[in-house]
Design a protein around this motif. Structure first.
Motif, mmCIF file in Angstrom:
data_model
loop_
_atom_site.group_PDB
_atom_site.id
_atom_site.type_symbol
_atom_site.label_atom_id
_atom_site.label_comp_id
_atom_site.label_asym_id
_atom_site.label_seq_id
_atom_site.Cartn_x
_atom_site.Cartn_y
_atom_site.Cartn_z
ATOM 1 N N PRO A 149 0.830 -1.216 0.000
ATOM 2 C CA PRO A 149 0.000 0.000 0.000
ATOM 3 C C PRO A 149 0.863 1.265 0.000
ATOM 4 C CG PRO A 149 -0.682 -1.513 1.743
ATOM 5 C CD PRO A 149 0.585 -2.049 1.173
ATOM 6 N N GLU A 150 0.406 2.275 -0.715
ATOM 7 C CA GLU A 150 1.071 3.578 -0.724
ATOM 8 C C GLU A 150 0.051 4.622 -0.292
ATOM 9 O OE1 GLU A 150 3.199 4.659 -4.305
ATOM 10 O OE2 GLU A 150 3.761 2.562 -4.632
ATOM 11 N N THR A 151 0.169 5.052 0.946
ATOM 12 C CA THR A 151 -0.796 6.007 1.479
ATOM 13 C C THR A 151 -0.269 7.427 1.313
ATOM 14 O OG1 THR A 151 -1.214 4.328 3.162
ATOM 15 C CG2 THR A 151 -2.302 6.456 3.456
ATOM 16 N N HIS A 152 -1.083 8.294 0.762
ATOM 17 C CA HIS A 152 -0.712 9.702 0.648
ATOM 18 C C HIS A 152 -1.332 10.446 1.827
ATOM 19 C CE1 HIS A 152 -1.136 13.776 -1.538
ATOM 20 N NE2 HIS A 152 0.052 13.673 -0.981
ATOM 21 N N VAL A 153 -0.496 11.091 2.634
ATOM 22 C CA VAL A 153 -1.007 11.832 3.797
ATOM 23 C C VAL A 153 -0.732 13.319 3.562
ATOM 24 C CG1 VAL A 153 -1.039 11.970 6.319
ATOM 25 C CG2 VAL A 153 -0.340 9.832 5.209
ATOM 26 N N PRO A 154 -1.669 14.033 2.966
ATOM 27 C CA PRO A 154 -1.405 15.427 2.590
ATOM 28 C C PRO A 154 -1.359 16.387 3.780
ATOM 29 C CG PRO A 154 -3.645 14.819 1.990
ATOM 30 C CD PRO A 154 -2.991 13.575 2.509
ATOM 31 N N ARG A 155 -2.070 16.051 4.861
ATOM 32 C CA ARG A 155 -2.062 16.911 6.057
ATOM 33 C C ARG A 155 -1.892 16.048 7.299
ATOM 34 N NH1 ARG A 155 -4.234 22.028 5.793
ATOM 35 N NH2 ARG A 155 -5.244 21.982 7.817
ATOM 36 N N SER A 156 -1.238 16.581 8.307
ATOM 37 C CA SER A 156 -1.103 15.835 9.559
ATOM 38 C C SER A 156 -2.493 15.677 10.175
ATOM 39 C CB SER A 156 -0.176 16.576 10.521
ATOM 40 O OG SER A 156 -0.609 17.910 10.702
ATOM 41 N N ARG A 157 -2.715 14.572 10.863
ATOM 42 C CA ARG A 157 -4.048 14.303 11.415
ATOM 43 C C ARG A 157 -4.410 15.319 12.503
ATOM 44 N NH1 ARG A 157 -4.851 8.343 13.258
ATOM 45 N NH2 ARG A 157 -3.710 8.078 11.312
ATOM 46 N N PHE A 158 -3.393 15.872 13.165
ATOM 47 C CA PHE A 158 -3.614 16.920 14.164
ATOM 48 C C PHE A 158 -2.646 18.069 13.872
ATOM 49 C CE2 PHE A 158 -4.518 12.778 16.048
ATOM 50 C CZ PHE A 158 -5.860 12.947 16.331
ATOM 51 N N PRO A 159 -3.003 19.294 14.284
ATOM 52 C CA PRO A 159 -2.100 20.424 14.028
ATOM 53 C C PRO A 159 -0.712 20.146 14.607
ATOM 54 C CG PRO A 159 -4.196 21.189 14.914
ATOM 55 C CD PRO A 159 -4.209 19.692 15.022
#
Ligand SMILES: [Zn+2]
Length: 393
Positions: A52-62
């Motif tokens: 799997p290649e997950t793209h995480v464009p923003r952190s889940r928390f600030p």
């Protein structure tokens, strides 16, 4: 006999030994020389794993990025000057896109240079940029340097600095006559007043001592950072009068021991190749914290050990990247969207075997990393809460 049959007989004979004057090793050699030799620098193997290649464009928390270099102090000319690596607007665009609330610019300088850094970054955006100050090492020959440096820290706080940054200059570059003489040790008594002042002024110390362990070994075929050291021979601390990694780590430990009221954030996970040792240090010194800047390449190739480390020390680990706008010399630090997305992928997903830096060839060593899939509760602390507590936000 037909031509075809004669050819066929030749082939059969060649498979034996000596029939046509070729031995088996000679034939293997003839075949393999058809593949051209390949220089290590040109080798770019592509992984054949279907994962799997997950793209995480923003952190889940600030997030608070606790370790960045928005400015450098240029010490090469007659007088030291501040060099801004970017404009605040350029940096804010990426911060907003990537969910980074605050950036801590560690290399903010001293004296009038610090004031300029604060004026450029912090004053127009007080809720987005935090500036640290640095010791004024060029003054080390002053007879009252200890007092001078402690007073400088007080003045820096008044000018807007929120903490103190120690580059590896202390221990590896600073000498008795600044650039000549013997190396000044990390636990040199002349800095005791400064460490003490940092504690009473409630300014955390972001301290970088030593470097990757391989930098202290010969740059030879056994060195896991051979390519990195070949590209930057001046990064090697092998030989000459350099202390060992262990000596540097122990000297820093003595400083933490002598100043229990002062909080120390040991940058680059202190000794990221040796988490059992870092754990021992964290157990021994309650005033010790660590950041992960520029070390996901190390942490991510020992994902099970790292995951346990985050579980156990979840209140003392800080999110940080070592981001440097336009820092092309060190691909693992180039400030931009891609850098943050890699860190988020490492912290938030369980993706396997991916690049730790936005670069054609892994710049710190030829390996790839694994995500550690931290739960929300730990992510909140690492991304924001631990740094916020230390910075008194
Ligand atoms: Zn740094």
């Amino acid at each position: 006999m037909t031509l075809q049959r004669r050819e066929w007989l030749k082939t059969i004979a060649a498979a034996g030994v000596g029939a046509l004057g070729y031995t088996l090793p000679e034939r293997i050699h003839a075949q393999t020389t058809r593949i051209q030799p390949l220089a290590l620098k040109d080798y770019q193997p592509k992984s054949m794993l279907h994962v799997p290649e997950t793209h995480v464009p923003r952190s889940r928390f600030p997030a608070i990025d606790f370790h960045t270099h928005l400015t450098w102090i240029d010490r090469k000319g007659k007088t030291d000057v501040v060099h801004h690596n970017a404009t605040p607007e350029e940096v804010l665009r990426v911060m907003d896109a990537k969910n980074v609330r605050i950036m801590v610019n560690l290399t903010g300088g001293y004296g009038a240079l610090l004031e300029e850094t604060v004026h450029h970054w912090q004053q127009p955006h007080p809720d987005r940029f935090i500036i640290f100050t640095e010791p004024w090492y060029a003054k080390i020959k002053l007879p009252n340097y200890s007092r001078f440096q402690a007073e400088q820290l007080e003045a820096a706080k008044k000018a807007g600095a929120r903490g103190l940054k120690i580059l590896k200059t202390l221990g590896l570059y600073l000498r008795e006559n600044v650039t000549t003489g013997s190396l000044v040790k990390v636990d040199d008594k002349r800095f005791d007043e400064m460490w003490e002042a940092a504690g009473s002024l409630d300014m955390p110390v972001a301290i970088h001592v030593s470097d990757p362990e391989a930098f202290f070994l010969p740059t030879d075929r056994f060195n896991e950072r051979y390519e990195e050291l070949s590209a930057h021979p001046d990064w090697s601390f092998h030989g000459k009068d350099y202390p060992s990694n262990a000596e540097l780590q122990e000297a820093r430990n003595r400083v933490m021991q002598r100043h229990p009221r002062t909080k120390f954030v040991c940058l680059h996970t202190a000794d990221s190749e040796n988490l059992p040792y870092v754990s021992e240090c964290l157990d021994r010194y309650p005033n010790m914290y660590v950041d992960i800047a520029a070390r996901i390449g190390e942490l991510g190739r020992q994902p099970r050990m790292t995951r346990k480390f985050f579980d156990k020390y979840q209140d003392r680990i800080l999110f940080a990247t070592d981001a440097t706008p336009h820092g092309d010399e060190t691909p693992q630090q180039i400030f931009g969207n891609e850098l943050y997305e890699i860190y988020y992928r490492f912290l938030e997903t369980e993706d396997e075997y991916f690049d730790y830096a936005p670069a054609r060839i892994p710049p710190q060593g030829r390996w790839r990393i694994y995500g550690i899939g931290l739960p929300d509760e730990i992510l909140k602390k690492v991304y924001f809460e631990n740094a916020a507590r230390l910075l008194g936000l």
